[in-house]
Design a protein around this motif. Structure first.
Motif, PDB file in Angstrom:
ATOM      1  N   SER A 238       0.790  -1.227   0.000  1.00  0.00           N
ATOM      2  CA  SER A 238       0.000   0.000   0.000  1.00  0.00           C
ATOM      3  C   SER A 238       0.830   1.289   0.000  1.00  0.00           C
ATOM      4  O   SER A 238       0.446   2.253  -0.685  1.00  0.00           O
ATOM      5  CB  SER A 238      -0.978   0.004   1.182  1.00  0.00           C
ATOM      6  N   PRO A 239       1.976   1.391   0.730  1.00  0.00           N
ATOM      7  CA  PRO A 239       2.727   2.657   0.664  1.00  0.00           C
ATOM      8  C   PRO A 239       3.210   2.984  -0.743  1.00  0.00           C
ATOM      9  O   PRO A 239       3.209   4.152  -1.150  1.00  0.00           O
ATOM     10  CB  PRO A 239       3.904   2.426   1.614  1.00  0.00           C
ATOM     11  N   TYR A 240       3.635   1.964  -1.480  1.00  0.00           N
ATOM     12  CA  TYR A 240       4.154   2.194  -2.824  1.00  0.00           C
ATOM     13  C   TYR A 240       3.030   2.525  -3.807  1.00  0.00           C
ATOM     14  O   TYR A 240       3.184   3.409  -4.656  1.00  0.00           O
ATOM     15  CB  TYR A 240       4.933   0.969  -3.295  1.00  0.00           C
ATOM     16  N   ILE A 241       1.902   1.827  -3.701  1.00  0.00           N
ATOM     17  CA  ILE A 241       0.786   2.078  -4.612  1.00  0.00           C
ATOM     18  C   ILE A 241       0.157   3.443  -4.341  1.00  0.00           C
ATOM     19  O   ILE A 241      -0.100   4.229  -5.262  1.00  0.00           O
ATOM     20  CB  ILE A 241      -0.273   0.965  -4.496  1.00  0.00           C
TER      21      ILE A 241
ATOM     22  N   VAL B 277      -5.158   8.231   6.065  1.00  0.00           N
ATOM     23  CA  VAL B 277      -6.628   8.221   6.041  1.00  0.00           C
ATOM     24  C   VAL B 277      -7.144   7.006   5.268  1.00  0.00           C
ATOM     25  O   VAL B 277      -8.071   6.307   5.709  1.00  0.00           O
ATOM     26  CB  VAL B 277      -7.166   9.526   5.422  1.00  0.00           C
ATOM     27  N   MET B 278      -6.563   6.736   4.111  1.00  0.00           N
ATOM     28  CA  MET B 278      -6.991   5.584   3.311  1.00  0.00           C
ATOM     29  C   MET B 278      -6.723   4.277   4.051  1.00  0.00           C
ATOM     30  O   MET B 278      -7.555   3.364   4.061  1.00  0.00           O
ATOM     31  CB  MET B 278      -6.272   5.576   1.960  1.00  0.00           C
ATOM     32  N   PHE B 279      -5.552   4.209   4.664  1.00  0.00           N
ATOM     33  CA  PHE B 279      -5.222   3.017   5.445  1.00  0.00           C
ATOM     34  C   PHE B 279      -6.204   2.863   6.603  1.00  0.00           C
ATOM     35  O   PHE B 279      -6.636   1.757   6.937  1.00  0.00           O
ATOM     36  CB  PHE B 279      -3.794   3.143   5.982  1.00  0.00           C
ATOM     37  N   GLY B 280      -6.585   3.995   7.194  1.00  0.00           N
ATOM     38  CA  GLY B 280      -7.541   3.967   8.290  1.00  0.00           C
ATOM     39  C   GLY B 280      -8.907   3.460   7.863  1.00  0.00           C
ATOM     40  O   GLY B 280      -9.610   2.812   8.645  1.00  0.00           O
ATOM     41  N   MET B 281      -9.306   3.734   6.618  1.00  0.00           N
ATOM     42  CA  MET B 281     -10.581   3.212   6.111  1.00  0.00           C
ATOM     43  C   MET B 281     -10.563   1.689   6.068  1.00  0.00           C
ATOM     44  O   MET B 281     -11.533   1.028   6.445  1.00  0.00           O
ATOM     45  CB  MET B 281     -10.853   3.782   4.721  1.00  0.00           C
ATOM     46  N   VAL B 282      -9.438   1.145   5.625  1.00  0.00           N
ATOM     47  CA  VAL B 282      -9.297  -0.316   5.618  1.00  0.00           C
ATOM     48  C   VAL B 282      -9.274  -0.843   7.051  1.00  0.00           C
ATOM     49  O   VAL B 282      -9.905  -1.850   7.364  1.00  0.00           O
ATOM     50  CB  VAL B 282      -8.016  -0.723   4.857  1.00  0.00           C
TER      51      VAL B 282
ATOM     52  N   TYR C 105     -10.549  -0.395 -14.786  1.00  0.00           N
ATOM     53  CA  TYR C 105     -10.345   1.040 -14.608  1.00  0.00           C
ATOM     54  C   TYR C 105      -8.890   1.442 -14.379  1.00  0.00           C
ATOM     55  O   TYR C 105      -8.607   2.627 -14.161  1.00  0.00           O
ATOM     56  CB  TYR C 105     -11.182   1.543 -13.417  1.00  0.00           C
ATOM     57  N   GLY C 106      -7.972   0.486 -14.407  1.00  0.00           N
ATOM     58  CA  GLY C 106      -6.594   0.806 -14.098  1.00  0.00           C
ATOM     59  C   GLY C 106      -6.388   0.888 -12.588  1.00  0.00           C
ATOM     60  O   GLY C 106      -7.262   0.542 -11.798  1.00  0.00           O
ATOM     61  N   ILE C 107      -5.228   1.374 -12.173  1.00  0.00           N
ATOM     62  CA  ILE C 107      -4.918   1.482 -10.738  1.00  0.00           C
ATOM     63  C   ILE C 107      -5.468   2.806 -10.213  1.00  0.00           C
ATOM     64  O   ILE C 107      -5.016   3.883 -10.608  1.00  0.00           O
ATOM     65  CB  ILE C 107      -3.404   1.396 -10.480  1.00  0.00           C
ATOM     66  N   THR C 108      -6.450   2.719  -9.347  1.00  0.00           N
ATOM     67  CA  THR C 108      -7.058   3.903  -8.729  1.00  0.00           C
ATOM     68  C   THR C 108      -7.158   3.696  -7.221  1.00  0.00           C
ATOM     69  O   THR C 108      -7.138   2.556  -6.741  1.00  0.00           O
ATOM     70  CB  THR C 108      -8.464   4.165  -9.285  1.00  0.00           C
ATOM     71  N   ALA C 109      -7.285   4.792  -6.489  1.00  0.00           N
ATOM     72  CA  ALA C 109      -7.414   4.685  -5.035  1.00  0.00           C
ATOM     73  C   ALA C 109      -8.688   3.948  -4.655  1.00  0.00           C
ATOM     74  O   ALA C 109      -8.684   3.079  -3.774  1.00  0.00           O
ATOM     75  CB  ALA C 109      -7.393   6.085  -4.401  1.00  0.00           C
ATOM     76  N   VAL C 110      -9.786   4.284  -5.319  1.00  0.00           N
ATOM     77  CA  VAL C 110     -11.068   3.623  -5.021  1.00  0.00           C
ATOM     78  C   VAL C 110     -11.002   2.145  -5.358  1.00  0.00           C
ATOM     79  O   VAL C 110     -11.447   1.284  -4.584  1.00  0.00           O
ATOM     80  CB  VAL C 110     -12.214   4.307  -5.798  1.00  0.00           C
ATOM     81  N   GLY C 111     -10.427   1.820  -6.504  1.00  0.00           N
ATOM     82  CA  GLY C 111     -10.335   0.428  -6.932  1.00  0.00           C
ATOM     83  C   GLY C 111      -9.385  -0.403  -6.099  1.00  0.00           C
ATOM     84  O   GLY C 111      -9.409  -1.635  -6.160  1.00  0.00           O
TER      85      GLY C 111
END
Length: 409
Positions: free
Chosen positions: A236-239, A253-258, A303-309
């Protein structure tokens, strides 16, 4: 057993949760500064992965060493020593900024956190012999420690950005001191028997654990859950930060959602176990992990590599992981009340070693959600298949209590 253990589940959780949380905090506070340290020390991504996979691998090795000591000397003294080791590792990481010292410090942190982790979980098995009761407490512990991935990456990223990366290890050192103080005052001994460890008996005990069907099926499920979460840690840090360009606080924040998904699923694990039983809960968790892994692959393909995906499918994956970790651990430990330390060390070895292996393999592949999803779905489907194959034996044949004790009088 000390009289102060005669209290509510909440009181026991307040004592035990910090001992378990050190393992998660050692990862969650650290993860936002991995790319920064990679650039600082001018090492490759594979080399930096050693600070993560090496952490997990040391946890695996330490479990094997700590388990018999935990049964021999008791939970409390092993926990105290382990806390000291964790504190020393945190101090070294903050004080000596070299990659070699970082590896040594991470090994010490892992050894210490692994010891406290094992002591806390074996204490739960000492206090709650029934699998439904222990499953409830394991899920409550997961609820407590699942706060770490919600808040720790954001806090760690913010502190590193404002005050520099060493403050992350200073905070971990302070948490270690706080846990030592709480444990010294309130963590009582619960080991049912304390005898001198004898190698032949110890070997027989491990042999008995490994051949048990509960161990074979449920520990693999729990390992798959932990391994899936750890692979997310690794990539996740690299992506999110390097490929997608988000900042450390945004990554937190994104990590916190997971992490919040893990928290909610952990909160519900006890209720689900009460409704459908431990075995079906493990199957349900494995199914959700499989779906999440497939969703990761589909989202990148479409959709390719996206934050939502990336984040939304991982929320499904870690929700399933929370179910299999809590319920799988309860199912594994049910037959091993008299050798809880040895049994849990065997479980822990599989969980941590499997996670380390998955992390090292994954970092040799392209860093994409597609690769991550394929590994998660494959391992989760394997776990689900084994649960279905041995469902009748595990559900309808009550596991007998283990009688071989790895000690002599």
């Amino acid at each position: 057993m000390k009289a102060f253990w005669q209290q509510s589940d909440l009181g026991r959780l307040v004592i035990l949760a910090p001992l378990v949380a050190l393992f998660a905090l050692g990862l969650d506070f650290y993860i936002p500064i991995v790319p920064l340290l990679k650039d600082l020390h001018q090492v490759s991504e594979e080399a930096m992965q050693l600070t993560l996979s090496g952490y997990m691998l040391m946890c695996a090795v330490a479990q094997i060493m700590t388990g018999p000591l935990c049964d021999r000397y008791g939970r409390r003294p092993v926990a105290m020593v382990s806390l000291g080791v964790f504190i020393v590792g945190s101090m070294l990481a903050a004080a000596i900024p070299s990659f070699k010292m970082l590896l040594i410090a991470r090994i010490l942190q892992a050894a210490g956190a692994s010891g406290t982790f094992l002591c806390a979980y074996t204490t739960i098995r000492d206090l709650y012999s029934a699998s439904d009761d222990s499953a409830r407490m394991y899920s409550y512990i997961n609820v407590c420690i699942s706060q770490a991935p919600i808040f720790a990456p954001t806090i760690g990223g913010f502190l590193a950005q404002q005050y520099g990366w060493p403050v992350v290890f200073v905070v971990l050192m302070m948490i270690g001191f706080y846990t030592l103080l709480v444990s010294y005052n309130y963590y009582g001994e619960t080991v049912p028997h304390r005898h001198q460890v004898e190698y032949t008996h110890l070997k027989s005990a491990y042999y008995q654990v490994v051949l048990n069907r509960n161990y074979q099926v449920y520990s693999l499920a729990a390992a798959t859950g932990m391994g899936s979460f750890f692979m997310f840690f690794s990539q996740s840090p690299y992506i999110v930060m390097e490929y997608l360009g988000y900042s450390k606080p945004e990554f937190g924040v994104m990590f916190g959602m997971v992490g919040f998904s893990f928290f909610m699923a952990s909160f519900l694990t006890s209720l689900i176990c009460q409704r459908v039983g431990v075995h079906k809960t493990v199957e349900l968790g494995s199914f959700f992990m499989s779906l999440g892994g497939i969703a990761l692959m589909l989202m990148q393909h479409l959709y390719g590599i996206t934050a939502v995906g990336f984040i939304l499918p991982m929320m499904m994956v870690v929700s399933g992981a929370a179910l299999v970790i809590g319920a799988g651990l309860a199912g594994t430990m049910q037959p091993f009340g008299h050798i809880a330390g040895v049994a849990f060390s065997a479980v822990g070895f599989v969980k941590f070693a499997f996670s380390a292996l998955l992390g090292m393999v994954l970092m040799r592949l392209p860093i994409t959600p597609m690769m991550l999803g394929s590994m998660i779905s494959t391992s989760a489907m394997t776990s689900l298949l084994l649960c279905i194959m041995f469902r009748h034996q595990l559900v309808h044949h009550v596991a007998k209590e283990a009688l071989v004790v790895p000690t002599i009088d």
